[in-house]
Design a protein around this motif. Structure first.
Motif, mmCIF file in Angstrom:
data_model
loop_
_atom_site.group_PDB
_atom_site.id
_atom_site.type_symbol
_atom_site.label_atom_id
_atom_site.label_comp_id
_atom_site.label_asym_id
_atom_site.label_seq_id
_atom_site.Cartn_x
_atom_site.Cartn_y
_atom_site.Cartn_z
ATOM 1 N N ASP A 120 -8.758 -3.526 5.283
ATOM 2 C CA ASP A 120 -10.122 -3.142 5.641
ATOM 3 C C ASP A 120 -10.167 -1.626 5.732
ATOM 4 N N PHE A 121 -10.958 -1.007 4.876
ATOM 5 C CA PHE A 121 -11.098 0.446 4.810
ATOM 6 C C PHE A 121 -12.486 0.771 5.343
ATOM 7 N N ARG A 122 -12.539 1.386 6.528
ATOM 8 C CA ARG A 122 -13.817 1.589 7.227
ATOM 9 C C ARG A 122 -14.128 3.070 7.374
ATOM 10 N N GLN A 123 -15.375 3.428 7.082
ATOM 11 C CA GLN A 123 -15.828 4.804 7.241
ATOM 12 C C GLN A 123 -16.172 5.065 8.706
ATOM 13 N N VAL A 124 -15.551 6.111 9.281
ATOM 14 C CA VAL A 124 -15.810 6.498 10.665
ATOM 15 C C VAL A 124 -16.804 7.652 10.702
ATOM 16 N N SER A 125 -16.616 8.627 9.816
ATOM 17 C CA SER A 125 -17.544 9.749 9.662
ATOM 18 C C SER A 125 -17.557 10.132 8.184
ATOM 19 N N ASP A 126 -18.213 11.231 7.845
ATOM 20 C CA ASP A 126 -18.313 11.629 6.434
ATOM 21 C C ASP A 126 -16.959 11.764 5.763
ATOM 22 N N SER A 127 -15.955 12.245 6.498
ATOM 23 C CA SER A 127 -14.664 12.511 5.865
ATOM 24 C C SER A 127 -13.496 11.766 6.507
ATOM 25 N N VAL A 128 -13.747 10.912 7.496
ATOM 26 C CA VAL A 128 -12.677 10.185 8.183
ATOM 27 C C VAL A 128 -12.862 8.680 7.978
ATOM 28 N N PHE A 129 -11.756 8.015 7.603
ATOM 29 C CA PHE A 129 -11.753 6.584 7.342
ATOM 30 C C PHE A 129 -10.541 5.964 8.030
ATOM 31 N N THR A 130 -10.686 4.718 8.485
ATOM 32 C CA THR A 130 -9.539 4.003 9.034
ATOM 33 C C THR A 130 -9.155 2.885 8.071
ATOM 34 N N CYS A 131 -7.881 2.582 8.086
ATOM 35 C CA CYS A 131 -7.333 1.556 7.205
ATOM 36 C C CYS A 131 -6.555 0.582 8.078
ATOM 37 N N GLN A 132 -6.901 -0.692 8.007
ATOM 38 C CA GLN A 132 -6.241 -1.720 8.812
ATOM 39 C C GLN A 132 -5.815 -2.857 7.895
ATOM 40 N N THR A 133 -4.520 -3.194 7.933
ATOM 41 C CA THR A 133 -4.049 -4.304 7.103
ATOM 42 C C THR A 133 -4.570 -5.621 7.668
ATOM 43 N N VAL A 134 -4.771 -6.590 6.791
ATOM 44 C CA VAL A 134 -5.292 -7.903 7.169
ATOM 45 C C VAL A 134 -4.233 -8.949 6.826
ATOM 46 N N GLY A 135 -3.892 -9.805 7.796
ATOM 47 C CA GLY A 135 -2.939 -10.886 7.534
ATOM 48 C C GLY A 135 -1.516 -10.418 7.323
ATOM 49 N N GLY A 136 -1.040 -9.564 8.175
ATOM 50 C CA GLY A 136 0.329 -9.059 8.025
ATOM 51 C C GLY A 136 0.361 -7.826 7.153
ATOM 52 N N ASN A 137 1.556 -7.323 6.917
ATOM 53 C CA ASN A 137 1.688 -6.097 6.154
ATOM 54 C C ASN A 137 2.821 -6.234 5.142
ATOM 55 N N ALA A 138 2.502 -6.075 3.872
ATOM 56 C CA ALA A 138 3.506 -6.176 2.811
ATOM 57 C C ALA A 138 3.876 -4.804 2.250
ATOM 58 N N ILE A 139 3.143 -3.763 2.627
ATOM 59 C CA ILE A 139 3.393 -2.429 2.075
ATOM 60 C C ILE A 139 4.595 -1.808 2.775
ATOM 61 N N ARG A 140 5.533 -1.345 1.963
ATOM 62 C CA ARG A 140 6.775 -0.805 2.507
ATOM 63 C C ARG A 140 7.027 0.603 1.980
ATOM 64 N N LYS A 141 7.943 1.275 2.665
ATOM 65 C CA LYS A 141 8.416 2.583 2.216
ATOM 66 C C LYS A 141 9.937 2.570 2.247
ATOM 67 N N ALA A 142 10.544 3.420 1.453
ATOM 68 C CA ALA A 142 12.004 3.509 1.408
ATOM 69 C C ALA A 142 12.483 4.452 2.510
ATOM 70 N N VAL A 143 13.390 3.944 3.343
ATOM 71 C CA VAL A 143 14.036 4.749 4.374
ATOM 72 C C VAL A 143 15.535 4.583 4.161
ATOM 73 N N GLY A 144 16.142 5.624 3.609
ATOM 74 C CA GLY A 144 17.545 5.512 3.238
ATOM 75 C C GLY A 144 17.689 4.506 2.113
ATOM 76 N N THR A 145 18.452 3.453 2.367
ATOM 77 C CA THR A 145 18.650 2.411 1.352
ATOM 78 C C THR A 145 17.881 1.137 1.670
ATOM 79 N N LYS A 146 17.011 1.187 2.686
ATOM 80 C CA LYS A 146 16.257 -0.006 3.092
ATOM 81 C C LYS A 146 14.764 0.195 2.867
ATOM 82 N N LEU A 147 14.065 -0.922 2.669
ATOM 83 C CA LEU A 147 12.607 -0.907 2.613
ATOM 84 C C LEU A 147 12.083 -1.321 3.980
ATOM 85 N N VAL A 148 11.226 -0.472 4.556
ATOM 86 C CA VAL A 148 10.689 -0.691 5.893
ATOM 87 C C VAL A 148 9.164 -0.747 5.793
ATOM 88 N N LYS A 149 8.539 -1.658 6.532
ATOM 89 C CA LYS A 149 7.076 -1.771 6.518
ATOM 90 C C LYS A 149 6.453 -0.498 7.077
#
Length: 159
Positions: A120-149
């Motif tokens: 859910d990507f919601r507009q708060v003001s003209d230039s500020v938006f919030t992003c909230q994952t729905v139903g858990g979170n599958a997006i990860r980033k690499a930290v060292g040799t591991k993938l972390v949410k």
């Protein structure tokens, strides 16, 4: 004394010539057009642009009004409505979206198609938006040799 019926066409009517009236009307039309174009940039099209979350380093590129964005490295897919990259593992492409008021429900799939995520990507003001994952979170980033949410809630600013 000159009456209206005998007045030559080249004489100004009440101090205005037709040329001045035409220039004035063209000026008003140009002013209205520039105001409409400026309004389209952020106010009337909030879900179009480049957004950045400084906390996570994620870049979000959106145009929910028409597919115009080419995903770097995936140009063969053609124009899309959006993608997300930087600060996360891989590139996530927008596969579905629905706008309802000041909130857009976005569905992203990663570049290999193994994961998808609703946001859910919601507009708060003209230039500020919030992003909230729905139903858990599958997006990860690499930290060292591991993938972390990554965090399930992010604040984006229009760049």
């Amino acid at each position: 004394r000159v009456t209206d019926s005998t007045r030559p066409a080249s004489l100004p009517l009440y101090g205005f010539s037709m040329k001045k009236l035409f220039v004035f009307l063209m000026f008003l039309a140009a002013l209205a057009l520039s105001a409409q174009t400026a309004g389209d940039a952020a106010g009337e099209r909030p879900f179009e642009g480049h957004y950045y979350c400084s906390e996570t380093g994620v870049h979000l590129y959106l145009n929910l009004y028409e597919p115009t964005l080419l995903v770097p490295g995936s140009d063969f897919l053609g124009p899309m409505n959006g993608y997300m990259q930087g600060g996360i593992y891989g590139t996530w492409m927008l596969t579905r979206h629905k706008v309802k008021g000041s909130t857009a429900r976005l569905r992203f799939s990663n570049d290999i198609g193994s994961d998808s995520q609703d946001i859910d990507f919601r507009q708060v003001s003209d230039s500020v938006f919030t992003c909230q994952t729905v139903g858990g979170n599958a997006i990860r980033k690499a930290v060292g040799t591991k993938l972390v949410k990554v965090t399930g809630s992010m604040v984006f600013r229009r760049k």
